[in-house]
Motif scaffolding. Structure first.
Motif, PDB file in Angstrom:
ATOM      1  N   ILE A 202      79.145  70.795 141.682  1.00 14.59           N
ATOM      2  CA  ILE A 202      77.759  70.896 142.166  1.00 14.59           C
ATOM      3  C   ILE A 202      77.071  72.089 141.526  1.00 14.59           C
ATOM      4  O   ILE A 202      75.915  72.001 141.081  1.00 14.59           O
ATOM      5  N   ARG A 203      77.770  73.199 141.469  1.00 20.48           N
ATOM      6  CA  ARG A 203      77.179  74.404 140.878  1.00 20.48           C
ATOM      7  C   ARG A 203      76.824  74.178 139.406  1.00 20.48           C
ATOM      8  O   ARG A 203      75.745  74.548 138.949  1.00 20.48           O
ATOM      9  N   GLU A 204      77.728  73.565 138.658  1.00 13.99           N
ATOM     10  CA  GLU A 204      77.438  73.311 137.239  1.00 13.99           C
ATOM     11  C   GLU A 204      76.298  72.314 137.081  1.00 13.99           C
ATOM     12  O   GLU A 204      75.409  72.501 136.246  1.00 13.99           O
ATOM     13  N   PHE A 205      76.333  71.246 137.859  1.00 17.42           N
ATOM     14  CA  PHE A 205      75.281  70.230 137.770  1.00 17.42           C
ATOM     15  C   PHE A 205      73.906  70.851 138.017  1.00 17.42           C
ATOM     16  O   PHE A 205      72.974  70.671 137.231  1.00 17.42           O
ATOM     17  N   LEU A 206      73.775  71.602 139.096  1.00 12.44           N
ATOM     18  CA  LEU A 206      72.480  72.183 139.446  1.00 12.44           C
ATOM     19  C   LEU A 206      72.053  73.277 138.484  1.00 12.44           C
ATOM     20  O   LEU A 206      70.887  73.348 138.094  1.00 12.44           O
ATOM     21  N   CYS A 207      72.992  74.125 138.084  1.00 11.28           N
ATOM     22  CA  CYS A 207      72.600  75.257 137.246  1.00 11.28           C
ATOM     23  C   CYS A 207      72.243  74.822 135.828  1.00 11.28           C
ATOM     24  O   CYS A 207      71.343  75.394 135.206  1.00 11.28           O
ATOM     25  N   SER A 208      72.941  73.813 135.315  1.00 11.54           N
ATOM     26  CA  SER A 208      72.585  73.300 133.988  1.00 11.54           C
ATOM     27  C   SER A 208      71.121  72.867 133.960  1.00 11.54           C
ATOM     28  O   SER A 208      70.366  73.206 133.041  1.00 11.54           O
TER      29      SER A 208
END
Length: 575
Positions: A202-208
């Motif tokens: 979730i963190r990678e998806f949102l931050c990207s």
């Protein structure tokens, strides 16, 4: 045209094993690749004018990466020392239990992949993102690379839980490589299980996606799925592992080659393969460089270094701290990749460390430009293997100038954050003066800059004009705040055409109101663990317009002081 290309791709694929390293860099071969690329692009433009509503209508482009040296061993077993290859062929490991689509980026689907968002309603799409469905046009690969981790050479690393599905050339002629992260073991998994968990995904998806809308060069995230497949993780390496849900992110980048791609080959003495790969990267991704120029490696380093220093300056400007700036996590195309234990500044502190695993603070916020320069030095060492003594000397001279270039780029970024338009002596010192006040008073970095641009300077010392500006009120508690304001006004006076309204407009355009703070991500993760993806999708929406006031975001307190519990959030390299 499509039939011709299909047959041509088969012929080239069959000839791949006969193409020697020497032929690869000849004029004849270079022209072959260029003509081949042009044919593919022409075909792509004719085939992709209409958004695809089904995966049966969509396919990868011809796999040019197969022209690079491929691991001859196709057995997928871990802890294998691969020699003389850039990639290993390996398929994703299927997930087994209740796979659900968490979220997708409509922008990435439409404007990168030429997919109609309705494609997400199909079971095939979810299976595709999970790695369970491998398209016939895909040849899944795992990339072999090495890297310096926390300052120490770590030898062979590679894609231990990622599968490169293939390249897609969209209707704009852009090249994008699709990769699954969390899709199972590869020959480079070492002792890992090849999976990623929901919280980190979730963190990678949102931050990207958030970084893209902040204007920071980044990989993109097209979609995220979660499964009930259990994954055991010791999140803080304290001897208390827990079972978590597996997840997979479909992420996109023009290329996934990184500093460590070249470092490993140089370190291993695989000079022929290093030359093949470097020439391929120049040919495919550095159009401004003549692939036959004898100085092409120097030109490549010059471009990579300038763009990478610009990237880290932009990180500093939005308060982003990567958390794991190992050389294997740095893109050769100078885009942000490999989001792990990252964080955005709340209260400003130059020693901010988002990564609980970084005990020494090597990758803290304030040291990022220094570490990026250190990493560029390691890239230069790798490229020097391809150079004679004279050109190696030129390369080392370029390295000596990196600090000056870094300072120049930082000055430009923070000048814009202060609403200034011209280069004046002392700009970096003025910025540092403000940052010192922020650190002294624990002022929120994002809202401090944002609110400094919302109040007229002539009234900024008057309480009635700042009483609703919580971050600015904190900043004003600094003993020398008035001294800074006076220096700031004198600096503005050096630009006669810079009116107060123009200063505020420039600051609004260069200072976001919303960033993906740790507590915001954590709130969304907690809900998602119970299959409530509402806040994941709300954050995705809010972070697409980070510079604009949004009622929904305000109701969620996204621009308010972080809650007290936020200071206790910890993230680590475990994902």
């Amino acid at each position: 045209m499509a039939i011709i290309l299909k047959n041509l791709s088969i012929v080239i694929y069959m000839l791949h094993s006969f193409v020697s390293a020497q032929i690869f860099t000849t004029l004849k071969h270079t022209h072959l690749i260029r003509n081949y690329t042009n044919l593919i692009m022409e075909d792509s433009k004719s085939q992709c004018d209409v958004l695809k509503k089904s995966l049966s209508e969509w396919s990868f482009s011809t796999p040019k990466l197969l022209l690079l040296p491929i691991d001859k061993v196709e057995s997928n077993y871990i802890r294998r020392n691969v020699i003389g290859a850039v990639f290993s062929k390996v398929s994703p490991t299927p997930l087994k239990h209740k796979i659900s689509l968490v979220s997708y980026s409509k922008d990435a689907l439409i404007n990168i992949l030429d997919m109609d968002p309705s494609i997400t309603e199909s079971e095939d799409f979810t299976e595709f993102v999970s790695g369970n469905l491998v398209l016939s046009s895909s040849v899944p690969l795992a990339h072999r690379y090495g890297g310096h981790q926390f300052g120490t050479w770590a030898m062979q690393l590679g894609d231990g839980r990622a599968h490169l599905l293939g390249e897609y050339i969209n209707n704009k002629g852009e090249h994008w490589e699709l990769q699954l992260k969390g899709s199972g073991m590869t020959p480079y998994s070492r002792d890992g299980d090849g999976r990623a968990v929901l919280r980190s995904s979730i963190r990678e998806f949102l931050c990207s996606e958030a970084m893209h809308y902040l204007g920071v060069p980044t990989s993109r995230a097209a979609a995220l799925v979660v499964s009930n497949d259990p994954v055991l993780r010791d999140q803080f390496y304290n001897g208390f592992p827990e079972l978590e849900k597996a997840a997979v992110v479909l992420r996109l980048a023009p290329t996934w080659f990184r500093f460590g791609s070249l470092e490993l080959l140089a370190r291993q003495g695989e000079v022929t393969t290093l030359k093949i790969l470097t020439d391929f990267i120049i040919q495919e991704h550095f159009p401004s460089i003549n692939p036959l120029d004898e100085d092409r490696y120097l030109q490549m380093f010059d471009e990579v270094s300038h763009k990478t220093l610009q990237l880290v300056a932009q990180w500093q400007g939005v308060g982003f701290t990567h958390g794991v700036l190992n050389t294997d996590n740095m893109s050769l195309l100078s885009v942000t990749i490999d989001y792990g234990p990252f964080g955005y500044l709340d209260a400003y502190h130059e020693r901010y460390i988002p990564n609980n695993s970084d005990k020494e603070g090597r990758y803290c916020y304030g040291r990022q430009p220094e570490i990026v320069i250190w990493n560029l030095e390691k890239l230069a060492r790798a490229l020097s293997v391809l150079l004679n003594q004279e050109r190696t000397g030129q390369l080392m001279e370029m390295v000596k100038n990196l600090q000056k270039h870094a300072n120049d780029k930082l000055s430009v970024v923070f000048r814009k954050k202060l609403g200034l338009t011209t280069d004046q002596p002392g700009d970096l010192q003025l910025t540092q003066q403000l940052l010192n006040l922020m650190q002294e008073t624990s002022t929120d970095f994002t809202m401090g800059f944002c609110q400094l641009g919302e109040v007229q300077l002539e009234h900024i010392l008057e309480p009635e004009h700042t009483k609703e500006k919580w971050a600015l009120e904190t900043l004003k508690k600094a003993k020398t705040f008035q001294t800074f304001i006076e220096a700031y006004k004198k600096r503005i006076a050096l630009e006669p055409e810079l009116t107060e309204s123009k200063r505020q407009a420039l600051m609004k355009a260069n200072n976001p109101r919303y960033v993906l703070r740790q507590w915001m991500a954590q709130s969304a993760i907690k809900k998602a663990e119970n299959y409530d993806f509402s806040e994941v999708n709300l954050l995705l929406k809010v972070l697409q317009t980070p510079f604009s006031y949004q009622e929904e975001a305000e109701e969620m307190s996204y621009s308010s002081p972080p809650p007290c519990w936020a200071r206790h959030i910890k993230v680590s390299c475990s994902s």
